[in-house]
Design an enzyme around this catalytic site. Structure first.
Site, mmCIF file in Angstrom:
data_model
loop_
_atom_site.group_PDB
_atom_site.id
_atom_site.type_symbol
_atom_site.label_atom_id
_atom_site.label_comp_id
_atom_site.label_asym_id
_atom_site.label_seq_id
_atom_site.Cartn_x
_atom_site.Cartn_y
_atom_site.Cartn_z
ATOM 1 N N LYS A 241 -49.141 -7.240 -125.138
ATOM 2 C CA LYS A 241 -48.522 -8.156 -126.108
ATOM 3 C C LYS A 241 -46.999 -8.005 -126.091
ATOM 4 O O LYS A 241 -46.478 -6.908 -125.826
ATOM 5 C CB LYS A 241 -49.115 -7.951 -127.511
ATOM 6 C CG LYS A 241 -48.384 -6.977 -128.390
ATOM 7 C CD LYS A 241 -48.784 -7.061 -129.867
ATOM 8 C CE LYS A 241 -47.863 -6.123 -130.629
ATOM 9 N NZ LYS A 241 -47.788 -6.231 -132.028
ATOM 10 N N LYS B 153 -50.542 3.469 -130.721
ATOM 11 C CA LYS B 153 -49.253 4.065 -131.105
ATOM 12 C C LYS B 153 -49.267 5.586 -131.006
ATOM 13 O O LYS B 153 -48.218 6.192 -130.820
ATOM 14 C CB LYS B 153 -48.833 3.602 -132.503
ATOM 15 C CG LYS B 153 -48.410 2.142 -132.510
ATOM 16 C CD LYS B 153 -47.355 1.815 -133.529
ATOM 17 C CE LYS B 153 -46.879 0.392 -133.318
ATOM 18 N NZ LYS B 153 -45.983 -0.103 -134.347
ATOM 19 N N LYS C 72 -41.251 -5.930 -129.731
ATOM 20 C CA LYS C 72 -39.810 -5.691 -129.885
ATOM 21 C C LYS C 72 -39.443 -4.267 -129.485
ATOM 22 O O LYS C 72 -38.272 -3.976 -129.269
ATOM 23 C CB LYS C 72 -39.325 -6.015 -131.296
ATOM 24 C CG LYS C 72 -40.138 -5.471 -132.466
ATOM 25 C CD LYS C 72 -39.404 -5.749 -133.777
ATOM 26 C CE LYS C 72 -40.221 -6.422 -134.850
ATOM 27 N NZ LYS C 72 -41.297 -5.637 -135.439
#
Ligand code: ATP
Ligand code: LTN
Length: 336
Positions: A201, A119, A204
């Site tokens: 992966k 991230k 969203k």
């Protein structure tokens, strides 16, 4: 005299962030298991809005998504009479315990977290301290409820290990305070991959909407997304190394139908990927249909959602308050 032994029900806790519309990955990797486990154990389930602000959120959208995810928890069949269903920020003990646990967590431990590394690359303009200590807040969520079991997708395994380390460390210093939690990671569906890049992966927050199926996508959209899923050139439905796209579709199909990989390979022997993709899409459409239908009803009933959140916050505050109190006393805070 005969003694009656009443076995205490195990406790489970899990959370989902309101950082977007939940995907098929969230559903198969986590939510579906929550529903099954909630029937058997004492469950607490939260919308992790405090975690969501570790990446920048639009305030109006965050508010709306928090209500939507709360409605989704009810739509998957969680019962607010049986489980504690709440919004994380409604229970201040989460932030309070997180602070305490921050002081029992090493910088080096956090620095190894792969989610933080990922991230901080994908949000390079906002590598904030909250993103860094995200797993400590997650440990607080879990330890406050003395959870025995935490149902999550495979991506959260490392965070669960840290929660266990923190609990063991604290218990080692101050005596038994926290239950040391075990992860519950389903066999299938624990890592649903992107339909466009099966090495990543399903997420969203993927900027390419073709990569994920959202739990609210209509049957037409779901069909379209599966038809354009990336596969390979072998044209043989079998689970094998190097066939990430097909392996992913087989995993999804297996979760929805209960069939094993061998059974799926047999079912599609001699058939092309076109037929297989259509059948996977149909299975997903049927799996998500009842969830979407219930969701569409619940989301319109704002008063009911408010009532569920208030009741959940009340129960959660009571449970969490007990653990927080015990922890603060052990640390040596002068109690009011
Ligand atoms: P974001 O992409 O915003 O970081 P996320 O979907 O990774 O969000 P959460 O919404 O908090 O994170 O995840 C809720 C649950 O869904 C967690 O248990 C997580 O492990 C699981 N999960 C998320 N993505 C997948 C996936 N692709 N496959 C299986 N499980 C998943
Ligand atoms: N970090 C988790 C969401 C989460 C969670 C938790 C999961 C926050 N607190 C406590 C289990 C238990 C994620 O899936 N991204």
């Amino acid at each position: 005299m005969e003694t009656v032994q009443t076995e205490k029900k195990k406790k489970i806790l899990s959370c989902i962030q309101p950082s977007g519309i939940p995907t098929l990955g969230n559903y198969l990797g986590a939510l579906k298991n929550w529903k099954t486990l909630a029937d058997e154990f004492d469950g607490a389930f939260a919308v992790a809005d405090l975690h969501a602000i570790t990446v920048r959120q639009d305030p109006a959208k965050l508010r709306q998504q928090t209500s939507e995810v709360l409605a989704l928890l009810l739509a998957i069949g969680l019962d607010p009479e049986k489980s504690v269903i709440f919004v994380q920020s409604h229970v201040p003990a989460h932030a309070q315990l997180a602070w305490v646990l921050n002081c029992y967590t090493q910088f080096g431990e956090m620095n190894r977290m792969t989610q933080f590394k990922d991230k901080s690359t994908s949000h390079a303009d906002n590598v904030n301290v909250g993103l860094f200590s995200y797993p400590v807040l997650m440990a607080a969520d879990i330890l406050l409820y003395q959870a025995d079991l935490v149902p999550v997708g495979a991506d959260q395994k490392q965070h669960l290990e840290i929660a266990r380390d923190i609990a063991n460390r604290f218990n080692g210093i101050y005596g038994n305070t926290f239950t040391v939690p075990d992860p519950y990671i389903g066999k299938n569906g624990a890592r649903v991959m992107s339909l466009q890049d099966p090495s990543k992966k399903m997420s969203k927050s993927d900027p390419n909407p073709k990569g994920f199926v959202s739990v609210f996508d209509t049957p037409e959209v779901i069909m379209k997304k599966f038809k354009s899923a990336v596969t390979d050139s072998e044209a043989c439905v079998r689970f094998a190394e190097g066939k990430d796209g097909i392996n992913n579709l087989m995993g999804i199909y297996s979760c929805c139908t209960g069939l094993t990989m061998d059974e799926i390979a047999n079912q599609f022997e001699g058939k092309g990927y076109g037929d297989f993709k259509v059948e996977v899409a149909n299975a997903v459409i049927e799996e998500l249909r009842p969830v979407r239908e219930r969701y569409n009803q619940i989301i319109t009933d704002k008063a009911y959602l408010k009532e569920v959140a208030a009741k959940g916050a009340d129960t959660a505050s009571r449970i969490a308050g007990r653990t927080l109190n015990k922890t603060m006393k052990k640390v040596g805070f002068l109690m009011p």
